[in-house]
Design an enzyme around this catalytic site. Structure first.
Site, short mmCIF file in Angstrom:
data_model
loop_
_atom_site.label_atom_id
_atom_site.label_comp_id
_atom_site.label_asym_id
_atom_site.label_seq_id
_atom_site.Cartn_x
_atom_site.Cartn_y
_atom_site.Cartn_z
N GLY A 9 -2.13 5.31 -4.24
CA GLY A 9 -1.58 4.52 -3.42
C GLY A 9 -0.83 3.37 -3.90
O GLY A 9 -0.60 2.38 -3.40
N GLY A 12 2.39 1.60 -1.37
CA GLY A 12 1.87 0.63 -0.39
C GLY A 12 2.29 -0.87 -0.83
O GLY A 12 2.95 -0.99 -1.87
N GLN A 13 1.72 -1.69 0.08
CA GLN A 13 1.93 -3.09 0.11
C GLN A 13 1.61 -3.79 -1.29
O GLN A 13 2.29 -4.42 -1.96
CB GLN A 13 1.51 -3.92 1.10
CG GLN A 13 1.91 -5.39 1.17
CD GLN A 13 1.18 -6.44 2.25
OE1 GLN A 13 -0.12 -5.84 2.46
NE2 GLN A 13 1.44 -7.53 2.46
N ILE A 36 0.67 9.54 -1.81
CA ILE A 36 0.86 10.86 -1.15
C ILE A 36 2.16 10.89 -0.59
O ILE A 36 2.63 12.09 -0.29
CB ILE A 36 -0.31 10.78 0.32
CG1 ILE A 36 -0.47 12.33 0.63
CG2 ILE A 36 0.29 9.82 1.06
CD1 ILE A 36 -1.86 12.49 1.45
N ARG A 37 2.89 9.86 -0.76
CA ARG A 37 4.62 10.12 -0.22
C ARG A 37 5.22 9.31 -1.16
O ARG A 37 4.67 8.43 -2.01
CB ARG A 37 4.66 9.44 1.10
CG ARG A 37 4.07 7.91 1.21
CD ARG A 37 4.17 7.32 2.42
NE ARG A 37 3.32 5.99 2.40
CZ ARG A 37 3.92 5.04 1.99
NH1 ARG A 37 5.19 4.73 1.84
NH2 ARG A 37 3.20 3.73 2.02
N TYR A 143 -12.68 -0.11 9.85
CA TYR A 143 -12.35 -0.25 8.50
C TYR A 143 -13.23 -1.04 7.73
O TYR A 143 -13.67 -0.87 6.60
CB TYR A 143 -11.03 -1.11 8.48
CG TYR A 143 -10.35 -1.70 7.51
CD1 TYR A 143 -9.95 -0.89 6.58
CD2 TYR A 143 -10.20 -3.04 7.21
CE1 TYR A 143 -9.32 -1.37 5.36
CE2 TYR A 143 -9.81 -3.64 6.13
CZ TYR A 143 -9.15 -2.88 4.91
OH TYR A 143 -8.65 -3.38 3.96
N LYS A 147 -15.35 -0.72 4.42
CA LYS A 147 -15.42 -1.29 3.29
C LYS A 147 -16.81 -1.71 2.94
O LYS A 147 -17.03 -1.97 1.68
CB LYS A 147 -14.55 -2.49 3.25
CG LYS A 147 -12.85 -2.11 3.39
CD LYS A 147 -12.36 -1.74 2.10
CE LYS A 147 -10.86 -1.28 2.04
NZ LYS A 147 -10.66 -0.76 0.69
N1 SER Z 1 -5.26 -7.11 5.75
C1 SER Z 1 -6.10 -6.18 6.30
C2 SER Z 1 -5.85 -5.71 7.83
O1 SER Z 1 -5.45 -6.61 8.50
C3 SER Z 1 -7.44 -6.86 6.01
O2 SER Z 1 -8.01 -6.34 4.88
O3 SER Z 1 -6.40 -4.79 8.16
#
Ligand code: SER
Length: 315
Positions: A9, A12-13, A36-37, A143, A147
């Site tokens: 990853g 990503g950010q 993946i990209r 999410y 986690k």
């Molecule tokens: N920054 C994330 C979100 O907003 C939280 O871990 O999903």
């Protein structure tokens, strides 16, 4: 010499800035970026890059064997807002990628893992202010459930199999190099882009929604610190609370107005409001401070100044 590192990853950010920092610290050839990209040209040109699906055990194993990787940073994940739309895809990506690296470590194919958790592990029944390390955790988002489950698996693999996995519960992360995607805290990045582009921003959270936030440089510093710590000093093997600053959309707008006086914000909350309302407003991170010397450097003022300066230079 630094043993080879793999970042899953990496485009990503967080992955982008983590890759840049680890490469400048340990040398470009010691850090294999993967995603993946494809990502930014500089990230791909500057050191080894592999197109890699983090949900494929065999694909990760191949790269690990090829480069003789010893440390893996698993930064691939589906964030909170997108995960509400695609629950099964989120569960599949967030959990299977974690099991892949935990099992590679269990089989002694890698030595150390970093896996990010989030303030999303907390839920509406958690004390909101100064949320403790150990408290009620009843996440109400897809999410957050992934986690929290991941945290339990990390601790389980550490205790049962001696896997050296380290983790931080990141707050919302603010950065200018790469956009976040699909999170609830993304407003705190979009607002700076819009302030420069148009001088106005429509926020998808209410003006008084207070959330824990952090500037990316601090998040990268914390990540590398916890990974470099003596394992004996680590008392938390689920995931460390990590605090820095907390603010509301109206407070971030005020801080922007110091540099862009005419900046205007209005508020129209959407489904992300409910997600934000279930999360803490501030975090107690004493364990991280005590165990490995965590100490943030950026407050809201410093963040706004740095964000606006760098984004203006970019356009
Ligand atoms: N920054 C994330 C979100 O907003 C939280 O871990 O999903």
């Amino acid at each position: 010499m630094q043993k080879p590192i793999l970042i899953l990853g990496a485009c990503g950010q967080i992955g982008t800035e983590l890759t840049l920092e680890l490469r400048s610290k340990y040398g470009a050839d010691s850090v294999v970026a993967s995603d993946i990209r494809e990502g930014s040209e500089s990230l791909m040109a500057q050191g080894p890059f592999e197109l890699l699906d983090a949900t494929s055990y065999e694909a990760i194993e191949d790269v690990i064997m090829h480069y003789e990787i010893e440390e893996v940073y698993l930064m691939a994940a589906m964030l909170s807002a997108t995960a509400e739309k695609f629950p099964m895809r989120a569960w599949n990506l967030n959990m299977n990628s974690l099991f892949n690296v935990l099992n590679l470590a269990k089989e002694d194919k890698i030595e150390k893992i970093f896996w990010p958790s989030s303030i999303a592990v907390f839920g509406p029944n958690t004390p909101k202010k100064n949320t403790p390390q150990s408290t009620i955790m009843e996440p109400s988002t897809v999410y957050g459930i992934s986690k929290l489950s991941g945290e339990r698996w990390c601790e389980y693999y550490h205790q049962k199999f001696g896997v050296d996995v380290r983790s931080l519960r990141y707050p919302g992360l603010i950065s200018w190099k790469t956009m976040p995607g699909g999170g609830t805290t993304d407003y705190a990045v979009e607002i700076y882009h819009q302030a420069i582009a148009s001088g106005t921003y429509q926020c998808f959270l209410t003006k008084e929604t207070q959330l824990p936030m952090m500037y990316m440089e601090d998040a990268i510093k914390a990540t590398i610190s916890v990974m470099e710590s003596d394992p004996k000093s680590l008392t938390v093997r689920s995931s460390y609370n990590l605090g820095s600053m907390s603010f509301t959309p109206s407070e971030i707008a005020d801080s922007i107005r110091k540099y862009i006086p005419g900046f205007e914000i209005d508020y129209l909350s959407d489904f992300r409001q409910q997600i934000a309302d279930s999360w803490p407003s501030s975090i107690d991170d004493q364990a991280a401070r005590k165990d490995w010397g965590w100490h943030p450097s950026f407050d809201l003022e410093a963040t706004t100044k740095t964000m606006l300066k760098n984004l203006k230079a970019k356009v």
